[in-house]
Design an enzyme around this catalytic site. Structure first.
Site, PDB file in Angstrom:
ATOM      1  N   TYR A 166      -2.006  -2.603  16.216  1.00 22.45           N
ATOM      2  CA  TYR A 166      -1.289  -1.359  15.934  1.00 22.45           C
ATOM      3  C   TYR A 166       0.196  -1.568  16.198  1.00 22.45           C
ATOM      4  O   TYR A 166       0.608  -1.772  17.342  1.00 22.45           O
ATOM      5  CB  TYR A 166      -1.866  -0.258  16.816  1.00 22.45           C
ATOM      6  CG  TYR A 166      -1.224   1.102  16.723  1.00 22.45           C
ATOM      7  CD1 TYR A 166      -0.449   1.503  15.636  1.00 22.45           C
ATOM      8  CD2 TYR A 166      -1.420   2.034  17.750  1.00 22.45           C
ATOM      9  CE1 TYR A 166       0.101   2.765  15.574  1.00 22.45           C
ATOM     10  CE2 TYR A 166      -0.875   3.303  17.692  1.00 22.45           C
ATOM     11  CZ  TYR A 166      -0.111   3.658  16.604  1.00 22.45           C
ATOM     12  OH  TYR A 166       0.441   4.918  16.558  1.00 22.45           O
ATOM     13  N   LYS A 180      -2.853  -1.573  11.744  1.00 19.21           N
ATOM     14  CA  LYS A 180      -2.332  -0.228  11.500  1.00 19.21           C
ATOM     15  C   LYS A 180      -0.816  -0.322  11.405  1.00 19.21           C
ATOM     16  O   LYS A 180      -0.132  -0.607  12.397  1.00 19.21           O
ATOM     17  CB  LYS A 180      -2.754   0.726  12.615  1.00 19.21           C
ATOM     18  CG  LYS A 180      -2.249   2.155  12.413  1.00 19.21           C
ATOM     19  CD  LYS A 180      -2.655   3.062  13.563  1.00 19.21           C
ATOM     20  CE  LYS A 180      -2.062   4.457  13.403  1.00 19.21           C
ATOM     21  NZ  LYS A 180      -2.373   5.343  14.559  1.00 19.21           N
TER      22      LYS A 180
END
Length: 302
Positions: free
Chosen positions: A144, A172
């Site tokens: 992420y 992400k």
């Protein structure tokens, strides 16, 4: 022309909702509401759920609370729904421990944020994610990247070096640019499944190779977001664009101030008693709440 056969896999589906954490009036996690909300989200457009991410207020949850919340959601939705656990930390040892525990508690994957505040260099980031991947070698991981919150950016070349870890399968992308998706695809190839980390950029990111979204807005517009993504992959570009344009006011409203303040207010407006955020976050100001309510009403009429 249909785009349903995509170059990249979809390890967690197309729409992953980054779940809020409901609290009671005293600020204690309301596990009953969490279970009900998890089932509702799966019934309304979500393929998978992320628990204990930023939207879930992980900075103010203890590790014990996070583990119990993961177990609650796992039990609520059963074994057929993909559940990711937020296990990131700016301490490698802490992230390793949390990821191992998430795997034992039944998570299908872990979202591991780039370390925040201490701003490690790229070789430190590589060592951090490699240690986590090796410690939980059977658990699929999603890196992420959100430099606006962490103050640190992981470069595509660093991610490429990590691709020899078989369980690093997704990413992400929340840097706010579509260029991040292109850089990752060029550096890592199609094995890395890239998810938009920004609701408003989902459609543009799909056009350059993302496979779906880790969404906040799907708490209140899951079916519409799913319809937009499905239209895109079915080759119905004009339909997807129209749906994107209808959703943009909601996306903006849900990020008018710090997430998850607005989305918790949106759920309250829809009848979900999810409670106020934990301090230091605060409730949505009344003027913004009224504006958000009007935006939601307008979307429901389209």
């Amino acid at each position: 022309m249909s785009l349903s056969t995509h170059l990249s896999p979809t390890p967690f589906g197309r729409v992953v909702t980054a779940m809020i954490t409901p609290f009671d009036s005293g600020g204690t996690i309301n596990f009953s509401i969490a279970g009900r909300l998890a089932r509702h989200l799966i019934e309304h457009g979500s393929d998978g759920l992320l628990v204990c991410g930023t939207t879930g207020e992980s900075p103010t949850l203890s590790w014990d609370e996070q583990l119990e919340l993961l177990k609650t959601v796992r039990e609520a939705v059963g074994s057929n729904t993909k559940i990711l656990a937020g296990t990131g930390s700016n301490s490698t040892a802490e992230a390793v421990k949390a990821t191992r525990e998430a795997a034992l508690a039944g998570a299908d994957g872990a979202l591991v944020v780039v370390p925040y505040y201490n701003k490690p260099p790229q070789d430190g980031l590589e060592a951090h994610f490699r240690a986590i991947a090796e410690a939980a070698s059977t658990l699929p991981l999603m890196i992420y990247n959100i430099p606006g919150r962490t103050g640190c950016n992981i470069e595509a070349e660093t991610v490429a070096r990590l691709m020899d870890c078989p369980n690093i399968v997704s990413f992400k992308a929340a840097s706010g640019t579509t260029e991040e998706v292109t850089s990752l695809r060029l550096a890592c190839g199609s094995r890395l499944a890239i998810y938009s980390g920004d609701d408003g950029l989902t459609l543009p990111m799909l056009s350059v190779g993302a496979v779906g979204v880790v969404s906040v807005a799907s708490h209140v517009a899951g079916p519409q977001i799913r319809a937009m993504i499905e239209a895109y992959f079915e080759g119905k570009a004009a339909v997807a664009l129209a749906q994107h344009e209808q959703l943009i006011p909601l996306f903006k409203g849900l990020f008018a101030t710090t997430n998850p303040i607005p989305v918790k207010a949106a759920l309250e407006l829809n009848g979900w008693p999810v409670g106020a955020p934990r301090p230091p976050l605060s409730s949505l100001p009344e003027a913004m709440r009224i504006t958000l309510s009007k935006t939601m009403s307008a979307l429901s009429q389209t």
